[in-house]
Write a protein that holds these residues in place. Structure first.
Motif, mmCIF file in Angstrom:
data_model
loop_
_atom_site.group_PDB
_atom_site.id
_atom_site.type_symbol
_atom_site.label_atom_id
_atom_site.label_comp_id
_atom_site.label_asym_id
_atom_site.label_seq_id
_atom_site.Cartn_x
_atom_site.Cartn_y
_atom_site.Cartn_z
ATOM 1 N N PHE A 105 -14.061 6.035 -9.510
ATOM 2 C CA PHE A 105 -12.739 5.305 -10.146
ATOM 3 C C PHE A 105 -11.673 5.582 -9.207
ATOM 4 O O PHE A 105 -10.763 4.679 -9.286
ATOM 5 C CB PHE A 105 -12.405 6.031 -11.702
ATOM 6 N N MET A 135 -12.502 1.325 7.308
ATOM 7 C CA MET A 135 -11.641 2.083 8.198
ATOM 8 C C MET A 135 -11.306 3.243 7.635
ATOM 9 O O MET A 135 -11.024 4.547 7.692
ATOM 10 C CB MET A 135 -10.499 1.322 8.670
ATOM 11 N N LEU A 136 -10.652 3.129 6.047
ATOM 12 C CA LEU A 136 -10.111 4.042 5.267
ATOM 13 C C LEU A 136 -11.272 5.018 4.963
ATOM 14 O O LEU A 136 -11.264 6.308 5.034
ATOM 15 C CB LEU A 136 -9.528 3.649 3.789
ATOM 16 N N LEU A 139 -11.766 7.822 7.121
ATOM 17 C CA LEU A 139 -10.763 8.762 7.151
ATOM 18 C C LEU A 139 -11.099 9.951 6.434
ATOM 19 O O LEU A 139 -10.446 10.821 6.109
ATOM 20 C CB LEU A 139 -9.342 8.218 6.822
ATOM 21 N N CYS B 60 -7.648 15.015 -9.139
ATOM 22 C CA CYS B 60 -8.492 14.062 -9.592
ATOM 23 C C CYS B 60 -8.966 14.187 -10.731
ATOM 24 O O CYS B 60 -9.274 13.284 -11.659
ATOM 25 C CB CYS B 60 -9.409 13.926 -8.349
ATOM 26 N N TYR B 88 -5.600 11.751 4.924
ATOM 27 C CA TYR B 88 -5.737 10.323 3.877
ATOM 28 C C TYR B 88 -6.025 10.800 2.561
ATOM 29 O O TYR B 88 -5.393 10.503 1.446
ATOM 30 C CB TYR B 88 -6.327 9.216 4.748
ATOM 31 N N THR B 89 -7.217 11.281 2.714
ATOM 32 C CA THR B 89 -8.107 11.357 1.069
ATOM 33 C C THR B 89 -6.934 12.102 0.119
ATOM 34 O O THR B 89 -7.031 11.570 -0.957
ATOM 35 C CB THR B 89 -9.303 12.078 1.015
ATOM 36 N N GLN B 92 -4.014 9.955 -0.776
ATOM 37 C CA GLN B 92 -4.326 8.868 -1.585
ATOM 38 C C GLN B 92 -4.431 9.430 -2.944
ATOM 39 O O GLN B 92 -3.869 8.772 -4.050
ATOM 40 C CB GLN B 92 -5.932 8.327 -1.003
ATOM 41 N N LEU B 96 -2.119 7.987 -6.157
ATOM 42 C CA LEU B 96 -2.865 7.565 -7.164
ATOM 43 C C LEU B 96 -2.212 8.186 -8.475
ATOM 44 O O LEU B 96 -1.936 7.586 -9.442
ATOM 45 C CB LEU B 96 -4.227 7.583 -7.184
ATOM 46 N N THR B 126 -1.833 3.437 7.676
ATOM 47 C CA THR B 126 -2.322 3.710 6.427
ATOM 48 C C THR B 126 -1.432 4.547 5.398
ATOM 49 O O THR B 126 -1.326 4.209 4.390
ATOM 50 C CB THR B 126 -3.646 4.692 6.838
#
Lengths: 140, 906
Positions: A105, A135-136, A139, B60, B88-89, B92, B96, B126
């Motif tokens: 999700f 690309m993401l 990462l 999460c 990044y993760t 993100q 979110l 990014t």
């Protein structure tokens, strides 16, 4: 403009909800139920459009999932109908199924943001979107 | 593209989701969630600092729990921490969580904004993307305050990547929609061409590599739709070259629709037709190229029979707007049989609904009997959800296009018979108003209701109409022994006990009216009034009526009775309240299209005679008539600034310095004004915030204009105040009456204002419409000329060649003639010229001028004080691209003004 995007299954379980205008939580829940009630009663001979409050819902059914986009009444129906089809979930998840959306999700939101933003269509090139998502992904 | 495995990267999350899915009951699910919440809470509170991965995983999980519909009251701080991660993760998931669970906790907002600010400045595309998407998703006022100044910088910076610019532009659009006052438009528009394109930034990237944007053989369908839509924010281009180029593009799109499809896939035809429908919307928006409008109509006609339900639906919807264009109305009418068939055969109720809308829109005097009959027959089986609306539409059409009022009466009685429950009070009040106002139909109405009442079971609404009409006009049929006074009375009284209290009250009034009309039934009626069931009725209203009417019938002399119970005087002419009801039902934004437009100058708008003074010696029949008189809204206020609304008065006063100044005319206002000289409907003004649409109709020296104010934004307009301004010269000659509108206009909403117009004497200037309102934090002030021009009061006059030239000679004084020779500003097209002369209001006289290339017209200008005959002659010179226009009327000022107005049209 797009007011919200909903992906629901036949039973009415929400698999994605993305809101582009302010609603409070109760109102969101009500909208989710209303949308489910109006789209699930329709069959293949019906149009893919339903008048909905002061807006309209453009929807498309894929197997057990309903993809619904709520837009303004003077927006272009067919353009949004195809925007649903252009949504790259299928390509991204390789033959997407409902479970992919459940377990991933948090990634589905990223896919949506690449294609729709601020209630507008952001990017329509599948090639570009997939390239960016790849690309993401790298990462991670 | 690698397939994404289930919950990759976060095993704990995948396990948790599986657990939840395996729960057999709601209780088990809640138990599992509570266990998880306790676990996460302890981890967050524990002494050991969590690593980024664990934090991400737990945040999460919290998000997942929230999305299942459970409240989450912790974890926000951990999510905010994730924002400043360099991975990044993790970032993100943090973003979110923030986007989904917005929390206006002030402390956190400061931290969040700080993190966003850092990411925006990071030069990492990014991270910039994540930050922008978060702002665009939340779009709160706080966000706008913090970033409305930053984002334009990102947008114009030379080193920003295209994809980031895309996001930045849309992000700015979102902030502009929520807090327009905070977005520094003025400073940036000149520097940033992209900003003007706001939502259309996809344009920039799309133009570079088109093959990426070809969708099922259709090149860039979404981009095309956007561009065609953008053009609908503007009037048609003035420059003939640009205009020609645009027409060419639109023709190409129409041509492409005829080409064989490049693919059998529905995606191909949908994408192609998305562009086609948008092109047709633009053609309708411009409403100026007859050729394109007719082609659009033919194309839609093909779709009406298409096997795709979507296309049939969209064609019906789009044709509805075409029907209101003067140029394509006739072309739309040719599809009447197909549309009627759709009404009978479509399976989807929404498609049938569109068919009803289209029939309503295409209705005029020529096809009204057929359309009304079809709607009536559809009504018998129509879905309950749309019955009332159909009833209202039938009632409006029957009234509007009635040539023969017996047809009108029959139609309304049929409505009551077929769908009595859906016939609202407005409808039956209206039939009574009309019957009372038209003495040629009264006898027929009495006879018809009498016959209809014979049915053993008739709807209560019929009893109401029947009771009222027989009470007024029963005498007109009393000569026939089959409908003698006594029979009429017994017929009505046989329904009495089945009716509700208000209807019984109405019937009692009918009875007392009978006492006056028919002295011979007086004893019978007195017996009824005297009975215990009336005199001692438990209902106060009924009892009081019985007592008073009985007393009245006993003590009053015949003369007094005759005076008190005299026939009702005609009702003042006013807007049909049924129309108002339909508008209310459909919501203001959708009804503008359905709103009947003026195509037929001779249409008798209200069906009634001239207004009669309401004060006569007659006492109105108590209950229903009181309602009848209250039908219209409050008396119109004189044109002038409406009083500021009570509650916000103080606030208004603070700003009254700026508010009292009327803005100069908006740029382009003159051009728009000229476009309305030959037509009555369309968009008068449009900017980023506001759209003003007009629909008007004129008859003799009277007119009515509907002004529609559309709020194009998603934010309220406050203190919305439109004011009509007539100069001192204009005021004595033109009477305008209107009512103030609601001072608040919701985002996306449309409000309507009706202006009643009376031309007292000929006039030259136009009134000015000034609109003031507050939008966001800013004061808006707009002025436009309102296109009420002398030619609107034209009535066309047909005459033969000989008469024309005889009158032409009679008007040969030098003061009576005004001539203008001028260069053509538009292509010299005969059909367009004819349409314009007819639109101007005069009759177009064929075969009058010996030179067939010339156009001549004749008509009468109606003012309250006088009528002025006008003759006109237009001589085109194709070679020189010039025209000579000559106007002859008995009044110099009129010749002058008409010549001025008409010259500007060619």
């Amino acid at each position: 403009m797009i007011r919200f995007i909903l992906i629901q299954n036949r039973a009415g379980k929400t698999r994605l909800a993305k809101w582009y205008m302010q609603f409070d939580d109760d109102e969101k829940q009500k909208l989710i139920e209303e949308v489910h009630a109006v789209v699930t009663v329709r069959d293949a001979k019906h149009t893919n459009f339903v008048e909905f409050r002061n807006f309209k819902i453009i929807y498309r059914r894929y197997a057990g999932l309903y993809f619904c986009i709520c837009v303004d009444v003077n927006d272009n129906n067919l353009a949004y109908l195809e925007a649903i089809h252009n949504f790259v979930l299928n390509e991204y998840f390789h033959n997407v199924c409902e479970l992919d959306l459940v377990f991933n999700f948090y990634k589905v939101y990223t896919v949506v943001d690449e294609m729709f933003l601020a209630g507008e269509i952001r990017e329509t090139s599948q090639t570009k979107v997939l390239k960016q998502l790849l690309m993401l992904q790298s990462l991670e | 593209m690698p397939a994404v495995s289930k919950g990759d990267g976060m095993r704990g999350l995948a396990v948790f989701i599986s657990d939840i899915r395996n729960c057999k009951s709601k209780e088990a699910e809640i138990k599992r969630i509570n266990k998880e919440l306790a676990n996460i809470r302890s981890k967050f509170k524990g002494d050991k600092a969590l690593d980024g991965y664990s934090k991400k995983k737990y945040v999460c999980k919290l998000l997942f729990i929230f999305l299942l519909g459970h409240d989450i009251d912790f974890g926000h701080m951990e999510a905010v921490n994730l924002l400043s991660s360099n991975r990044y993760t993790e970032k993100q998931i943090g973003y979110l969580f923030i986007s989904v669970l917005v929390n206006s906790n002030s402390e956190l907002i400061r931290l969040i904004n700080n993190a966003i600010k850092n990411d925006l400045a990071s030069r990492n595309p990014t991270f910039m993307g994540l930050a922008l998407h978060c702002i665009a998703s939340v779009g709160s006022r706080e966000m706008a305050e913090a970033f409305a100044g930053e984002i334009p910088k990102v947008l114009v910076a030379g080193d920003t990547m295209d994809s980031v610019k895309q996001s930045a532009a849309l992000c700015l659009l979102r902030l502009y929609r929520t807090s327009p006052d905070l977005v520094p438009m003025g400073d940036w528009t000149s520097r940033v061409v992209h900003l003007l394109n706001d939502q259309h930034l996809i344009v920039t990237s799309a133009s570079t590599d088109l093959q990426d944007y070809t969708y099922y053989f259709v090149p860039a369908p979404w981009l095309s739709v956007k561009l065609l839509r953008l053009l609908q924010c503007y009037p048609p281009p003035e420059d003939p070259a640009v205009r020609g180029r645009l027409t060419e593009c639109l023709e190409t799109i129409l041509n492409k629709a005829q080409e064989p499809p490049k693919s059998k896939k529905v995606q191909h035809s949908n994408a192609k037709n998305a562009v086609l429908f948008e092109a047709i919307s633009l053609i309708i928006h411009h409403d100026s190229e007859p050729n394109l409008l007719v082609r659009a109509c033919n194309q839609l006609g093909q779709f009406l029979q298409h096997r795709e339900t979507n296309l049939r639906y969209l064609a019906l919807e789009s044709m509805c707007t075409l029907a209101s264009s003067e140029f394509s109305h006739e072309a739309v009418k040719t599809h009447i049989e197909t549309v009627i068939n759709a009404l009978k055969t479509e399976r989807d109720v929404s498609v049938r609904q569109r068919a009803v809308d289209l029939l309503y829109a295409m209705c005029d005097r020529s096809n009204a009997p057929q359309i009304v009959a079809e709607m009536l027959s559809y009504l018998e089986t129509a879905d309950y959800s749309i019955r009332e609306e159909i009833v209202l539409k039938v009632a409006i059409l029957a009234e509007k296009y009635a040539v023969d009022y017996t047809w009108y009466v029959d139609t309304i009685l049929n409505l009551i018979r077929i769908a009595g429950d859906y016939v609202s009070e407005e409808v039956w009040y209206r039939v009574i108003q009309i019957v009372i106002n038209r003495d040629d139909v009264q006898g027929y109405a009495a006879k018809t209701v009498f016959e209809a009442l014979q049915a053993p079971a008739c709807h209560e609404n019929l009893v109401k109409v029947g009771g009222y009409i027989l009470g007024e006009f029963g005498n007109l049929i009393a000569g026939d022994p089959r409908s003698s006074p006594l029979i009429q009375f017994h017929l009505l009284h046989s329904k009495f006990h089945l009716c509700s209290v208000p209807t019984r009250a109405l019937l009692l009034s009918t009875y007392i009216k009978f006492v006056n009309l028919f002295p011979e039934v007086k004893p019978t009626i007195q017996d009824v009034l005297r009975s215990d069931s009336q005199l001692r009725n438990a209902d106060v209203e009924l009892q009081q009526r019985a007592v008073e009417y009985l007393r009245l019938s006993t003590v009053a002399s015949t003369d007094i009775l005759a005076t008190v119970l005299e026939e009702m005087p005609p009702f003042p002419e006013r807007e049909s309240s049924i129309l108002a009801k339909l508008k209310k039902k459909k919501g203001p934004s959708t009804v503008t299209d359905l709103e009947d437009t003026k195509r037929d100058r001779s249409v008798d708008v209200n069906g009634g005679p001239e207004p009669a003074p309401a004060s006569t010696s007659a006492v109105s029949t108590p209950s229903p008539s009181a309602d009848l008189l209250g039908l219209g809204a409050a008396p119109p206020a004189p044109a002038g600034p409406p009083p500021s609304s009570g509650g916000s008065g103080l606030l208004v006063d603070v700003f009254s310095d700026s508010a009292s100044v009327v803005a100069p005319l908006a740029p382009g206002s003159e051009d728009n004004f000229a476009r309305f000289v030959c037509k009555n409907n369309g968009v008068l003004f449009e900017n980023q915030l506001l759209q003003i649409g007009l629909k008007s109709e004129f008859r003799q020296n009277l007119g009515r204009m509907f002004i529609f104010y559309g709020n194009k934004t998603s934010t309220q307009f406050l203190n919305f105040t439109p004011t009509l301004i007539c100069s001192d010269d204009l005021q004595p000659n033109l009477n305008l009456q209107t009512k103030p509108v609601d001072p608040t206009v919701e985002g996306g909403a449309q409000v309507q204002q009706v202006v009643n117009i009376e031309c007292v004497s000929d006039f030259t200037e136009a009134p000015v419409l000034n609109i003031q309102f507050r939008y966001g934090g800013t004061f808006q002030n707009v002025s436009v000329q309102l296109p009420i021009t002398l030619n609107k009061f034209f009535q066309p006059t047909e005459m033969a060649s000989q008469d024309f030239f005889q009158r032409w000679k009679q008007l040969s004084n030098p003061q009576q003639e005004v001539q203008n020779i001028f260069k053509a500003k538009h292509p010299m097209d005969t059909e367009v010229t004819k349409a314009k002369i007819i639109g101007f209001g005069s009759a177009l006289l064929e075969e009058v001028d010996p030179n067939p290339a010339n156009f001549v017209g004749a008509g009468i200008i109606h003012t309250k004080t006088t009528q002025i005959g006008c003759l006109l002659r237009l001589e085109p010179n194709l070679q020189a691209q010039m025209y000579r226009l000559t106007l002859r009327t008995s009044k110099e000022a009129v010749s002058q003004r008409l010549c001025e107005l008409l010259s500007a049209q060619f």
